[in-house]
Design a protein around this motif. Sequence first.
Motif, PDB file in Angstrom:
ATOM      1  N   THR A 154       0.838  -1.206   0.000  1.00 10.50           N
ATOM      2  CA  THR A 154       0.000   0.000   0.000  1.00 10.50           C
ATOM      3  C   THR A 154       0.870   1.252   0.000  1.00 10.50           C
ATOM      4  OG1 THR A 154      -1.745  -1.151   1.215  1.00 10.50           O
ATOM      5  CG2 THR A 154      -1.801   1.257   1.237  1.00 10.50           C
ATOM      6  N   PHE A 155       1.912   1.243   0.832  1.00  9.70           N
ATOM      7  CA  PHE A 155       2.821   2.388   0.907  1.00  9.70           C
ATOM      8  C   PHE A 155       3.530   2.616  -0.424  1.00  9.70           C
ATOM      9  CE2 PHE A 155       7.326   3.601   1.513  1.00  9.70           C
ATOM     10  CZ  PHE A 155       7.135   4.931   1.849  1.00  9.70           C
ATOM     11  N   LEU A 156       4.021   1.556  -1.036  1.00 14.48           N
ATOM     12  CA  LEU A 156       4.728   1.681  -2.316  1.00 14.48           C
ATOM     13  C   LEU A 156       3.807   2.231  -3.401  1.00 14.48           C
ATOM     14  CD1 LEU A 156       6.786  -1.659  -2.357  1.00 14.48           C
ATOM     15  CD2 LEU A 156       7.646   0.659  -1.935  1.00 14.48           C
ATOM     16  N   SER A 157       2.548   1.785  -3.384  1.00 12.06           N
ATOM     17  CA  SER A 157       1.579   2.277  -4.358  1.00 12.06           C
ATOM     18  C   SER A 157       1.345   3.777  -4.186  1.00 12.06           C
ATOM     19  CB  SER A 157       0.259   1.518  -4.206  1.00 12.06           C
ATOM     20  OG  SER A 157      -0.696   1.983  -5.120  1.00 12.06           O
ATOM     21  N   THR A 158       1.252   4.221  -2.945  1.00 14.41           N
ATOM     22  CA  THR A 158       1.047   5.649  -2.666  1.00 14.41           C
ATOM     23  C   THR A 158       2.282   6.459  -3.031  1.00 14.41           C
ATOM     24  OG1 THR A 158      -0.446   5.087  -0.846  1.00 14.41           O
ATOM     25  CG2 THR A 158       0.408   7.325  -0.893  1.00 14.41           C
ATOM     26  N   TYR A 159       3.454   5.916  -2.729  1.00 15.79           N
ATOM     27  CA  TYR A 159       4.699   6.632  -3.010  1.00 15.79           C
ATOM     28  C   TYR A 159       4.895   6.835  -4.516  1.00 15.79           C
ATOM     29  CZ  TYR A 159       9.667   7.702  -3.310  1.00 15.79           C
ATOM     30  OH  TYR A 159      10.872   8.292  -3.605  1.00 15.79           O
TER      31      TYR A 159
END
Length: 260
Positions: A154-159
């Motif tokens: 989820t974090f990588l997708s947002t970043y």
Amino acid sequence: MRSFVAILFTFCLVFSGLFAFASSNSALVELDKMADEALQLTKFSRLEEAKSILERFSVQFSKEGIKEGKFTMDELRVLTASHHEALRAVTNINMSLDERVRIVTSFRLATDAVASTHQPMWVEMEASVMKDFQGVKNAALEGDKDAYNQNLNTFLSTYTVIQPSLKIDLTAEKLQKLDSKITYLDRYRADFSEQEWTAHLESLEQDLQKLFSDPGEDEADPSLWWVISMTGSTIILTLSYVSWRKYRGQKQQSKRKRLK
């Protein structure tokens, strides 16, 4: 007379510079509006209209960026890649709406990063990025590998939404440092332990916090600095010329009085 002509010529150069800057800024504003319109249309699943706007953007961007040289090579490269992804998002029939919006949002933010002269829009993603990162950190500290992997995805997708913008606004050194820490999390996600990851996660958290609190110096367009420099030089030259003429006149007047 010659001095007056020289000053007039200098003023003409300054105002032509101001006109060129205004014209360049107007083109950026137009591109920015098109990117925003494409995003809004995508959110409402009006994909054909969004595609049309993106195609118009491509034509205008090619004209302004390549033919007239108004963008740096980094800006050209990042916006071209981001635009390609946005166009793919609105034409891929198998892509979910959330994924389409995420990709076109990334394009929108990248366009704003080029066009903005103040705080860029990607800074407004701070809450989402830090919230997703906190989920990663909590799962790692708890030793929950399943939750860790899920939160990291989820974090990588947002970043990735702000990554193109960072390529425009950050120096290569700062971006490489940040990206290397994030890549490390992704690459060695199966081998973490609480003790091993605490220092790394805290270091990355500090970098992310600094990223949003101090997104970097907002470098003005080179043409703007040229105009400012020319304007300042003109004012100095004009004042110096006027002072010299006044001094010379007073000196000649004093000389004439002494001769009487």
